[in-house]
Design an enzyme around this catalytic site. Structure first.
Site, short mmCIF file in Angstrom:
data_model
loop_
_atom_site.label_atom_id
_atom_site.label_comp_id
_atom_site.label_asym_id
_atom_site.label_seq_id
_atom_site.Cartn_x
_atom_site.Cartn_y
_atom_site.Cartn_z
N CYS A 98 63.56 6.47 6.06
CA CYS A 98 62.38 6.02 6.77
C CYS A 98 61.95 4.80 5.70
O CYS A 98 60.96 4.79 4.88
CB CYS A 98 61.91 7.28 6.62
SG CYS A 98 60.06 7.43 7.16
N CYS A 108 57.60 5.28 4.75
CA CYS A 108 57.92 5.93 4.20
C CYS A 108 58.29 5.85 2.54
O CYS A 108 57.75 5.58 1.74
CB CYS A 108 58.22 7.54 4.43
SG CYS A 108 59.05 8.06 5.99
N ASP A 109 59.71 5.54 2.45
CA ASP A 109 59.84 4.77 0.95
C ASP A 109 59.87 3.08 1.15
O ASP A 109 60.30 3.42 -0.21
CB ASP A 109 61.38 5.46 0.92
CG ASP A 109 61.39 7.16 1.20
OD1 ASP A 109 60.23 7.49 0.14
OD2 ASP A 109 62.12 7.53 1.73
#
Ligand code: NDP
Length: 307
Positions: free
Chosen positions: A134, A137-138
């Site tokens: 992701c 997300c990261d």
């Protein structure tokens, strides 16, 4: 029982909070990965209400505590079969992996989707240590660093362009000699001179002891093996909705995502609702999952008032 929730990601726990506060006495079956996909994420910086960010497992624990505070019963168990034909009392039937039968008037499906991985041992070992599925997300953790992304679909390009704004260089590894992504998406790549595309390339090994420090990649045209110095590897090779037990019972699209009514979480079966990634292949964010979890609990409450 009034309400059973299957799956314990942000959608499931949010549904539980709302259902419990409406006195529906929900029981949530966590599944095999209590807390869902966020438990494999390090820091969550994009969920409203956490100005300093929060790590995924802590956030899921807090959501669980919040659901329990209002009386949700949390069962660490797995639903392996469902029968939504309704018995004479109007109850749906669900079965745990031990074969125990549970009956409920309403069911909220929030079993999520699982990101696909390549399946290499070195990749699996380094999930959370530089391997992520992701970018939204990261990606932030790889600011000004060199990263690679595997995949040639719309997600891969979308995530590559997202990463290109944060990272130094982004290398896309596409196994075929062409993208699967739409032309419109492919055109976006020309706006970024720090994205390099390597067609016909596959990952052989993710290198690094505790954190990623490179990739061994192979050209599937020439069989040449080379090394790529990167600190982050992103997989964008698709997701699979966790819907096997609902196949042939609940209406789904061709990829197995549950179909819901346009403006609600109703499925084709009265009393059965779906929330979160299991019915959403476009947004797939914790906050959107939580939003549909709330909707599912309200839809279940309304349904119970009407029957
Ligand atoms: P897709 O299934 O469309 O693409 C997956 C990509 O990963 C393909 O290039 C595929 O290669 C590759 N791949 C699969 N397995 C492997 C593997 N083992 N090793 C290397 N490469 C692999 O998934 P997406 O997540 O990209 O898209 C899902 C859906 O969501 C699509 O319908 C897409 O259009 C939609 N979407 C739309 C967006 C938008 O319009 N803004 C944004 C994101 C998604 P191959 O082609 O060789 O099979």
């Amino acid at each position: 029982m009034d309400t059973i929730i299957i799956g314990s990601g942000p959608a499931g726990y949010t549904a539980a909070i709302y259902a419990a506060r409406a006195d529906l006495n929900p029981v949530i079956y966590t599944g095999l990965e209590p807390g869902g996909q966020l438990t494999t994420t390090t820091e969550v910086d994009n969920f409203p209400g956490y100005p300093k960010g929060i790590d995924g497992p802590t956030m899921m624990n807090e959501l669980k505590e919040q659901a329990e505070r209002f009386g949700t019963k949390v069962e660490i168990d797995f639903i392996s079969k469902v029968d939504f034909s309704k018995d004479k009392g109007g109850m749906h039937k669900l079965y745990t992996q031990n074969g125990d039968e549970i009956k409920s008037k309403t069911v909220i499906i929030s079993t999520g989707a699982s990101a696909k991985y390549l399946g290499l041992p070195s990749e699996q070992r380094l999930i959370g240590g530089g391997v992520s599925a992701c970018a939204v997300c990261d990606g932030f953790f790889y600011k000004n660093q060199d990263v690679a992304i595997v995949g040639g679909g719309d997600t891969a390009i979308e995530e590559a362009t997202y990463l290109a704004k944060i990272c130094n260089n982004v290398t896309m590894l596409v196994r075929k000699d062409h993208f699967r992504a739409s032309k419109a998406m492919q055109n976006r790549l020309s706006n970024y001179d720090n994205i390099k595309v390597l067609f016909n390339h596959e990952v052989m090994e993710v290198m690094g002891e505790n954190v990623v420090d490179g990739l061994k990649i192979k050209s599937n045209l020439t069989n040449d093996v080379s090394e790529l110095k990167i600190t982050g590897l992103f997989l964008a090779i698709g997701h699979s909705p966790n819907t096997d037990i609902f196949k042939g019972i609940v209406d789904m699209d061709d990829s197995g995502y549950i179909l819901t009514d346009k403006t609600s979480t109703k499925t084709n079966i009265p009393g059965v609702f779906a929330a979160g990634d299991v019915q959403d292949k476009d947004y797939r964010q914790a906050v959107t999952a939580a939003g549909t979890g709330c909707m599912a609990a309200l839809d279940a409450e309304r349904y119970l008032q009407e029957i």
